[in-house]
Structure formats: structure tokens, C-alpha cells
Design an enzyme around this catalytic site. Structure first.
Site, mmCIF file in Angstrom:
data_model
loop_
_atom_site.group_PDB
_atom_site.id
_atom_site.type_symbol
_atom_site.label_atom_id
_atom_site.label_comp_id
_atom_site.label_asym_id
_atom_site.label_seq_id
_atom_site.Cartn_x
_atom_site.Cartn_y
_atom_site.Cartn_z
ATOM 1 N N ARG A 98 10.983 -9.398 6.801
ATOM 2 C CA ARG A 98 11.395 -8.115 6.743
ATOM 3 C C ARG A 98 12.463 -7.969 7.866
ATOM 4 N NH1 ARG A 98 5.814 -4.647 6.643
ATOM 5 N NH2 ARG A 98 5.631 -5.504 8.630
ATOM 6 N N ARG A 123 -2.909 -9.915 12.982
ATOM 7 C CA ARG A 123 -2.920 -8.454 12.349
ATOM 8 C C ARG A 123 -3.696 -8.786 10.896
ATOM 9 N NH1 ARG A 123 3.308 -7.040 11.836
ATOM 10 N NH2 ARG A 123 2.369 -5.523 10.509
ATOM 11 N N ARG A 145 11.438 -6.696 13.549
ATOM 12 C CA ARG A 145 10.204 -6.008 14.460
ATOM 13 C C ARG A 145 9.890 -7.092 15.201
ATOM 14 N NH1 ARG A 145 5.708 -1.913 11.840
ATOM 15 N NH2 ARG A 145 4.408 -3.588 12.931
ATOM 16 N N LYS A 195 0.798 -1.229 -0.089
ATOM 17 C CA LYS A 195 0.004 0.102 -0.085
ATOM 18 C C LYS A 195 0.843 1.433 -0.087
ATOM 19 C CE LYS A 195 -2.398 0.722 3.936
ATOM 20 N NZ LYS A 195 -1.587 1.708 4.333
ATOM 21 N N ARG A 225 -11.012 2.845 9.723
ATOM 22 C CA ARG A 225 -10.642 1.501 10.032
ATOM 23 C C ARG A 225 -12.084 0.728 10.786
ATOM 24 N NH1 ARG A 225 -5.457 0.624 13.219
ATOM 25 N NH2 ARG A 225 -6.353 1.870 14.531
#
Length: 285
Positions: A193, A233, A222, A82, A158
Site C-alpha cells: 500500500r 497487528r 505508512r 472490510k 474488539r
């Protein structure tokens, strides 16, 4: 850089949560299209995927001979690409890019009334109420640059209550773009990542590996970039989207995000250009 990244993540986490126990979306109102393996089905009206029409609820007076600017909402799961698409849209169409998380950080930093209120909640470890964030978003959308150039609202609203608050204020997009990527690919993108704490650059062990062993040795992950956390998530993301479908059913369009960056943007470009053409036709009619 690492501390700023962590701070950004902390602020984002304090934005209002997903819909949870809010009003459910009516079942059976729209048709499900067949979905690819690994992706969640989404209630969409396939007849509206092309030839999008401006929504009647938030119609504004159109200046004689001049079409209103393009107003766009975009949503996507974590690692859907995105952010990259937002940059491409902004560059191509000149829209004002607005992210609720960035906006919240900016208002706190500059000490606005909304920022001060938000900071009070954050310092107590509480979530920032919808009302404060909606006021921030409203204020930004009404600024001259957004009114003149059009806006790209990134990742907001959201939840059903947030969307209804915007509706009440007459804030509605011409098109709502939803990036659709299979779950297994999203998990792979997130789990791989890594962050370079010295430069702030994001790498991926498979798709964008570090240039050398020295960089590789200092990369960090992370805390929530694990398979278990990313699946939670994703579940939150799908709940959020389901809560919005009944409000934006006439403007929401699902775009296949499981291709190249250029391929995804090509599809988005067709949709936005079509929407712009329709706005121009309305002025001439």
C-alpha cells in the site's frame, strides 16, 4: 490530506486495546473447521452458518406486522476488504454505518461530553477507557436513524469486556460477519500500500499502481505498513476475535474474503437476506 490520514490513524490507535489478560475463551466449546493454509482457525459452529436465528438475550418487542430492522457487526483483519464491504452493505440494505474510530473523532470535534472526556485522555497520551467508547456507541445506536434503518457496527467490539458492556445494555447483532483472508495475502496487501499525500488516494504497487511516474515519485508508505508490523497487528486481531467467540457464537459467520469484491459481497448478501427473511417470518408467525 496526509496530516488528516495520520490524525485518523492516531485516534484509532487510542481506542481501547485488545483483550490481553482479559477472560480467556473456554477451549473445546466449539469445533474448529478445517482452515485454508495461511489462515488462522476460528471456533465456529458450522451448523449455524445458514438459517441464522435472532439472539434471545437482546430481543426487542416487534411492532405488529413489521419486522425489526437488521443489526449487523462486521470484523476483519487489516487489508481484509472490510471497508469496501461496509460501503456495499450500506448501499444495498440502507443500514447506518457506525465505526467507533469515526464516532470518537466526531464527538471530539463537536465537543460532546463524551468527546471532551475522551480528549482529556488523549491529550495525556492515555487510552480512551471502554466506558467512554461504549457510551458513544450506545448513544449512536439509539439514535432514530439507527433504530429505524438498522445498523452496521464496524470493527467494534474488539474485546471481551467491550462486548459484555454492549450485552449488558441489550445491544446485540442479528449476525456477526467475520471476513477471513489468508495471512500471506493480508501481508502482501498491506506492505504494497502507498498513499498519495497530495490527493489522499490509496494505491497498491501490485494491484492498483499509480497512473504515472509523477504520482509514483511522491507516494509514501505508512510507518506501520511493514511486514513485521502487520504481523503484530494480525496477532492482535486474532486475539480480539477469539475473545468474542464465546459471546457471539450463535450469530458469528466466517466469510471467505479471498476472492473478488463481488464474490465476497455475494456471500454476505445471501447471509443478510436470509437473516432478514427469518425476522419477517417471526413477525408473521
Amino acid at each position: 490530506m496526509a496530516s488528516s490520514t495520520a490524525a485518523a490513524a492516531a485516534v484509532t490507535s487510542l481506542l481501547p486495546p485488545p483483550v490481553g489478560a482479559e477472560r480467556p475463551v473456554p477451549q473445546g466449546r466449539l469445533l474448529f473447521r478445517a482452515s485454508r493454509a495461511g489462515s488462522r482457525p476460528l471456533r465456529l459452529n458450522p451448523a449455524r452458518h445458514h438459517g441464522l436465528s435472532p439472539a434471545p438475550r437482546a430481543a426487542k418487542a416487534v411492532e405488529a406486522g413489521k419486522a425489526d430492522p437488521l443489526n449487523v457487526m462486521i470484523a476483519g483483519a487489516p487489508a481484509s476488504g472490510k471497508g469496501t464491504q461496509c460501503e456495499l452493505i450500506k448501499a444495498k440494505y440502507g443500514l447506518v454505518h457506525i465505526s467507533a474510530g469515526d464516532l470518537l473523532r466526531a464527538e471530539i470535534a463537536t465537543g460532546t461530553d463524551n468527546g471532551k472526556q475522551a480528549k482529556e485522555f488523549m491529550e495525556k497520551g492515555q487510552l480512551v477507557p471502554d466506558e467512554i467508547v461504549v457510551n458513544m456507541v450506545k448513544g449512536r445506536l439509539l439514535q432514530p436513524d439507527a433504530q429505524e434503518k438498522g445498523w452496521l457496527l464496524d470493527g467494534y467490539p474488539r474485546s471481551y469486556s467491550q462486548a459484555m458492556a454492549l450485552e449488558t445494555l441489550g445491544i446485540r447483532p442479528d449476525i456477526f460477519i467475520l471476513l477471513d483472508v489468508p495471512d500471506e495475502l493480508l501481508v502482501e496487501r498491506v506492505v504494497g500500500r502507498r498513499l498519495d499525500p497530495e490527493t489522499g488516494k490509496i494505491y497498491h504497487l501490485k494491484y492498483s499502481p499509480p497512473e504515472n511516474e509523477e504520482i509514483a515519485s511522491r507516494l509514501t508508505q505508512r510507518f506501520d505498513d511493514t511486514e513485521e508490523k502487520v504481523k503484530l497487528r494480525l496477532q492482535t486481531h486474532y486475539q480480539n476475535i477469539e475473545s468474542l467467540v464465546s459471546i457471539y457464537e450463535d450469530v458469528i459467520v466466517k466469510v471467505n474474503g479471498n476472492t473478488t469484491v463481488e464474490g465476497v459481497f455475494g456471500e454476505i448478501e445471501k447471509l443478510l437476506t436470509s437473516s432478514l427473511d427469518k425476522k419477517t417470518e417471526m413477525v408473521g408467525s
